[in-house]
Scaffold this motif. Structure first.
Motif, PDB file in Angstrom:
ATOM      1  N   ASP A 499       8.466 -14.366 -36.987  1.00 52.93           N
ATOM      2  CA  ASP A 499       8.525 -15.212 -38.139  1.00 52.93           C
ATOM      3  C   ASP A 499       7.126 -13.306 -39.234  1.00 52.93           C
ATOM      4  O   ASP A 499       6.217 -13.316 -38.506  1.00 52.93           O
ATOM      5  CB  ASP A 499       7.157 -15.915 -38.006  1.00 52.93           C
ATOM      6  N   SER A 500       8.086 -13.690 -40.131  1.00 53.40           N
ATOM      7  CA  SER A 500       7.306 -12.456 -40.550  1.00 53.40           C
ATOM      8  C   SER A 500       5.991 -12.383 -41.691  1.00 53.40           C
ATOM      9  O   SER A 500       5.536 -11.510 -42.148  1.00 53.40           O
ATOM     10  CB  SER A 500       8.416 -12.245 -42.348  1.00 53.40           C
ATOM     11  N   SER A 501       5.750 -13.606 -41.109  1.00 56.26           N
ATOM     12  CA  SER A 501       3.727 -13.453 -41.962  1.00 56.26           C
ATOM     13  C   SER A 501       3.163 -12.759 -40.435  1.00 56.26           C
ATOM     14  O   SER A 501       1.983 -12.711 -40.466  1.00 56.26           O
ATOM     15  CB  SER A 501       3.639 -15.146 -42.148  1.00 56.26           C
ATOM     16  N   PHE A 502       3.786 -12.917 -39.744  1.00 54.50           N
ATOM     17  CA  PHE A 502       2.802 -12.428 -38.186  1.00 54.50           C
ATOM     18  C   PHE A 502       2.979 -10.549 -37.871  1.00 54.50           C
ATOM     19  O   PHE A 502       3.536 -10.109 -39.463  1.00 54.50           O
ATOM     20  CB  PHE A 502       3.937 -12.313 -36.548  1.00 54.50           C
ATOM     21  N   PRO A 503       2.252  -9.881 -38.225  1.00 54.49           N
ATOM     22  CA  PRO A 503       2.303  -9.002 -37.709  1.00 54.49           C
ATOM     23  C   PRO A 503       3.090  -8.237 -37.893  1.00 54.49           C
ATOM     24  O   PRO A 503       4.319  -8.629 -36.661  1.00 54.49           O
ATOM     25  CB  PRO A 503       0.973  -8.661 -36.768  1.00 54.49           C
ATOM     26  N   LYS A 504       3.621  -6.424 -38.608  1.00 56.29           N
ATOM     27  CA  LYS A 504       4.983  -6.213 -38.431  1.00 56.29           C
ATOM     28  C   LYS A 504       5.761  -5.462 -37.295  1.00 56.29           C
ATOM     29  O   LYS A 504       4.772  -4.529 -36.649  1.00 56.29           O
ATOM     30  CB  LYS A 504       5.406  -5.434 -39.910  1.00 56.29           C
ATOM     31  N   GLY A 505       6.642  -6.239 -36.203  1.00 57.46           N
ATOM     32  CA  GLY A 505       7.281  -5.377 -35.151  1.00 57.46           C
ATOM     33  C   GLY A 505       8.168  -4.509 -35.901  1.00 57.46           C
ATOM     34  O   GLY A 505       8.436  -4.127 -36.955  1.00 57.46           O
ATOM     35  N   PRO A 506       8.242  -3.628 -34.966  1.00 58.26           N
ATOM     36  CA  PRO A 506       9.488  -2.870 -34.725  1.00 58.26           C
ATOM     37  C   PRO A 506      11.116  -2.787 -35.823  1.00 58.26           C
ATOM     38  O   PRO A 506      11.802  -2.593 -35.262  1.00 58.26           O
ATOM     39  CB  PRO A 506       9.986  -2.320 -33.622  1.00 58.26           C
ATOM     40  N   GLY A 507      11.178  -4.011 -34.985  1.00 55.64           N
ATOM     41  CA  GLY A 507      12.696  -5.204 -35.202  1.00 55.64           C
ATOM     42  C   GLY A 507      12.971  -4.753 -33.671  1.00 55.64           C
ATOM     43  O   GLY A 507      13.349  -3.685 -33.017  1.00 55.64           O
ATOM     44  N   SER A 508      14.352  -5.691 -33.784  1.00 55.42           N
ATOM     45  CA  SER A 508      14.977  -5.498 -31.931  1.00 55.42           C
ATOM     46  C   SER A 508      15.868  -4.615 -32.941  1.00 55.42           C
ATOM     47  O   SER A 508      17.522  -4.433 -33.439  1.00 55.42           O
ATOM     48  CB  SER A 508      15.851  -6.431 -31.541  1.00 55.42           C
ATOM     49  N   GLY A 509      16.525  -2.928 -32.656  1.00 56.16           N
ATOM     50  CA  GLY A 509      17.068  -2.405 -33.064  1.00 56.16           C
ATOM     51  C   GLY A 509      16.705  -0.809 -32.410  1.00 56.16           C
ATOM     52  O   GLY A 509      16.049  -0.773 -31.946  1.00 56.16           O
ATOM     53  N   GLY A 510      17.753   0.269 -32.366  1.00 56.50           N
ATOM     54  CA  GLY A 510      17.460   1.197 -31.199  1.00 56.50           C
ATOM     55  C   GLY A 510      16.741   1.826 -29.979  1.00 56.50           C
ATOM     56  O   GLY A 510      16.487   2.892 -29.552  1.00 56.50           O
ATOM     57  N   SER A 511      17.034   0.460 -29.514  1.00 52.63           N
ATOM     58  CA  SER A 511      16.470   0.162 -28.234  1.00 52.63           C
ATOM     59  C   SER A 511      14.653   0.632 -27.989  1.00 52.63           C
ATOM     60  O   SER A 511      14.805   0.830 -27.509  1.00 52.63           O
ATOM     61  CB  SER A 511      16.833   1.140 -26.770  1.00 52.63           C
ATOM     62  N   TRP A 512      14.346   0.229 -29.419  1.00 53.50           N
ATOM     63  CA  TRP A 512      13.107   0.684 -29.228  1.00 53.50           C
ATOM     64  C   TRP A 512      12.150  -0.150 -28.893  1.00 53.50           C
ATOM     65  O   TRP A 512      10.817  -0.553 -29.383  1.00 53.50           O
ATOM     66  CB  TRP A 512      12.388   1.519 -30.797  1.00 53.50           C
ATOM     67  N   GLY A 513      12.676  -1.333 -28.874  1.00 52.10           N
ATOM     68  CA  GLY A 513      11.366  -2.840 -28.963  1.00 52.10           C
ATOM     69  C   GLY A 513      11.100  -3.444 -27.944  1.00 52.10           C
ATOM     70  O   GLY A 513       9.169  -3.277 -28.187  1.00 52.10           O
ATOM     71  N   ALA A 514      11.097  -3.497 -27.458  1.00 51.75           N
ATOM     72  CA  ALA A 514      10.066  -3.393 -25.622  1.00 51.75           C
ATOM     73  C   ALA A 514       8.644  -2.066 -25.505  1.00 51.75           C
ATOM     74  O   ALA A 514       8.460  -2.496 -24.961  1.00 51.75           O
ATOM     75  CB  ALA A 514      10.921  -3.387 -24.343  1.00 51.75           C
TER      76      ALA A 514
END
Length: 733
Positions: A499-514
């Motif tokens: 939900d884009s109204s939540f704090p901004k995460g890095p997104g799922s890409g580049g294997s950086w998510g976890a």
């Protein structure tokens, strides 16, 4: 107040190792699993909005030129049709899904066959599809367009070029040398769920329910495409049926759905058919790779060359970073690495899972196999003796690195010492048996991430971030980190994503998510732990949280009593810093493979594989293992079956569905043995984790190819290794 950390110094304290709940690292089930298997997880096409209309995209039937609808009035008069839309804001191709890159808009100006140029909107999907199929165009394509990457003059990518020492001299003086050209086919992401968006306006605010990987960037891309403010856009993407890079950026269906709902005043859903996904979503470029290896008598590399040709559409910035791991994986004083980009009128190319290493590593590892045979040494030993002490180009140290350990453990687990040592000699009936291995490597990245964690008065906790879960296990991993830090059982944690109204995460890409989102949750929980310590009047390092109870010194108190009706909110933010510049960070692994090749038909069967990987702290052993299984499966596909085929007359993709683009199925994939090495990388993140999602793919196809050579004595330098490339040289043919 946000608990922020910039990774300027290694996180040597390793705080997660000091927690007591025992969740992190355990092979726990995904909390979203029951929702998915029971049909209660809401995917993009499953949102039910009142009075929804249906849009179907219309694709261009020329490779370049101006598309003009010839029968618009006829289409608009068809049953159920509400409107036929063309708009300069329509996308030529998706955005790449990273900061600073906007989607390319071109309206009716066509740059490749299959480009979406119009949208038919109707009361039902069937009516919209029927009308879209009836659209006809005026005009002719421009003549003499470039479609073949190897037939045009390429552009050299200066930022990808390394010319160090004298490679030509190293090759002349080498005791052993390899000079070979390999080719890899283009690939499609081919995610299970096709692209879909449902757009609806509430006044001047747009809500998009879609299937996307990187909401922080997707909001900016969609706002840019529509010419509206970012704060007027909300994207909901709680469940994504696979992405593999195809859903990194905003795609044509999202922009067209938003334009359509504005035009008709009703919600509009636009779903791409499988063929449209192949036509209009970024592909992986095909490659031509020239590899040169120079070695002394002992097999130590004195020179290494890796130069690649890739393609993209005119005006596109992305170039498949083929040599990404070649820069640091092996030693060699003289080095020449380069990347050239050919401009062709094909579907634009972009990031498909593990861009760069997915196609570069198998080729490098096949060339290393050829060198090992030329020297007469074990391929494992060749790799181990060429692991550099420092980055061979930048002269900086490596962070934690488990390459040698992966090679040794893989060889032991697989029984490498019992392998077939001479190509073509091991036969079982009509089957030629071969064994091969390859190394794995993937650059590691940390990305800016934010999260909010709330410890509720009733002793439960919620995690909120716009990070997505594309099947990788994010719901489970973030719940585990929060539960570990707050001393709560896993069933007391609810993680809310997408939900884009939540704090901004890095997104799922580049294997950086976890590692990135996990670190932001870790920091948010540290914030809450400090607030608990204020109530207990103790130092945070003296606090023990376990099973909903807080203990400090001789005092122990249930969290519910300690909270006394209050909620505690923590916010965390992680940013990359100096550790990403001062040391070389990567993940490593090794593959070992056994194949059987039919001596009469050329059919190849992968009989067993072992993969050993080092990727920092493993946050969930089950989901990490699953990611590696998926990566190796994709590697089998790259080695044996996956290949985009383009028509040389107009550049369109010929095999644009899953009947003709062949991905591995159950019978193609054997039981795979996965080993996850114990590792902590203090420079990578405050939780010592690194990326693992793409690592499982990076080199896997090379192990299969090397095993095929070992079985048959036939060295195929053109992926995929299909029957036609073997059958003429097989001993039984």
């Amino acid at each position: 107040m946000t608990n922020s950390l910039t990774m300027d110094t290694p996180a040597e304290r390793r705080r997660l190792d000091e927690m007591h709940q025992g969740l992190v690292g355990e092979p726990l089930d995904r909390p979203d699993g029951p929702l998915k298997v029971s049909g209660r997880a809401t995917y993009a096409h499953e949102w039910k909005l009142e009075d929804t209309a249906y849009g179907v995209l219309v694709r261009a039937t020329i490779a370049k030129g101006k598309a003009a609808i010839a029968n618009r009035a006829e289409i608009e008069a068809m049953d159920g049709v509400l409107t036929v839309l063309t708009d300069d804001r329509f996308l030529r191709n998706p955005a790449q899904g990273t900061a600073g890159e906007a989607p390319v808009q071109s309206g009716l100006d066509v740059e490749y066959f299959g480009q979406p140029v119009a949208l038919v909107v109707a009361e039902s999907f069937e009516q919209a599809r029927h009308a879209a199929q009836a659209v006809m165009f005026d005009g002719e394509a421009e003549a003499d367009l470039p479609f073949d990457p190897e037939a045009v003059d390429p552009e050299e990518q200066e930022d990808e070029t390394v010319d160090q020492g004298d490679l030509d001299a190293a090759m002349r003086e080498a005791a052993h040398r390899i000079d070979v050209v390999y080719r890899t086919a283009g690939h499609a992401a081919a995610a299970m769920e096709p692209h879909c968006s449902i757009a609806s306006w509430d006044g001047d605010a747009l809500t998009l329910r879609g299937s996307y990987q990187m909401l922080k960037y997707n909001v900016a891309e969609l706002a840019d495409a529509l010419g509206i403010d970012e704060d007027k856009v909300r994207i909901l993407s709680p469940f994504v049926g696979g992405g593999f890079g195809s859903k990194l950026g905003i795609s044509p269906e999202a922009v067209s759905a938003a334009i359509a709902t504005e035009a008709i005043g009703r919600p509009v859903v636009v779903n791409m058919a499988r063929q449209q996904v192949f036509d209009a979503i970024l592909r992986r470029s095909e490659t031509r790779q020239h590899v040169r290896l120079a070695a002394d008598e002992d097999g130590r590399l004195t020179g290494i060359g890796h130069e690649a040709l890739v393609s993209n559409a005119p005006g596109e910035e992305f170039a498949e970073p083929v040599t990404q791991s070649t820069h640091f994986l092996y030693a060699g004083e003289s080095r020449k690495l380069g990347l050239s980009l050919a401009r062709v009128h094909r579907t634009p190319a972009g990031s498909v899972r593990a861009p760069g290493e997915a196609v570069g590593m198998p080729v490098l590892e096949c060339a290393m196999d050829e060198l090992a045979e030329a020297i007469g040494i074990d391929p494992v030993d060749l790799r181990k003796r060429n692991i550099p002490e420092r980055h061979p180009e930048e002269d900086i140290p490596f962070s934690s690195r488990k390459y040698a350990e992966a090679l040794d453990e893989g060889a032991r687990r697989f029984g490498w010492n019992k392998r077939n040592r001479h190509p073509g000699e091991l036969v079982e009936g009509e089957w030629l048996i071969g064994h091969g291995m390859a190394g794995a490597s993937r650059v590691n990245m940390l990305n800016e991430a934010e999260a909010r964690v709330t410890l509720l008065a009733d002793g439960q906790a919620t995690v909120e971030t716009d990070m997505t879960d594309i099947g990788t296990g994010t719901y489970g991993i973030l719940s585990q980190v929060a539960g570990e830090m707050l001393g709560l059982p896993i069933d007391k944690i609810e993680t809310k994503l997408g939900d884009s109204s939540f704090p901004k995460g890095p997104g799922s890409g580049g294997s950086w998510g976890a590692s990135s989102s996990g670190s932001s949750v870790f920091l948010a929980c540290e914030d809450i732990r400090k607030a608990i310590c204020e109530r207990l009047d103790c130092e945070e390092t003296d606090l023990t949280l376990k099973d909903g109870t807080a203990t400090a010194g001789n005092r122990s108190l249930p969290l519910v009593d300690l909270l006394d009706g209050d909620d505690l909110v923590g916010e965390g933010k992680i940013e990359p810093g100096k550790t990403g510049e001062e040391c070389a960070q990567a993940t490593y692994g090794a593959y070992f493979c056994e194949v059987a090749v039919n001596r009469y038909t050329g059919e190849t069967r992968v009989r067993r594989m072992t993969g050993v990987f080092g990727a920092g702290r493993i946050l969930n052993r089950k989901t990490a293992t699953s990611q590696c299984l998926g990566g190796i499966t994709w590697g089998i596909g790259m080695a044996l079956t996956e290949e985009l085929v383009h028509d040389p007359r107009d550049g369109h993709i010929v095999n644009r569905d899953l009947a003709e683009y062949h991905v591995p199925v159950n019978l193609d994939v054997p039981q795979i043995d996965i080993v996850l090495l114990d590792e902590r990388d203090d420079a990578a993140s405050p939780i010592q984790a690194k990326g693992i999602g793409e690592l499982g793919l990076c080199g896997a196809a090379g192990a299969v190819a090397n095993a095929i050579y070992n079985a048959t004595g036939i060295r195929v330098r053109n992926f995929p290794i299909t029957i036609d490339k073997l059958i003429g040289e097989l001993p039984g043919s």
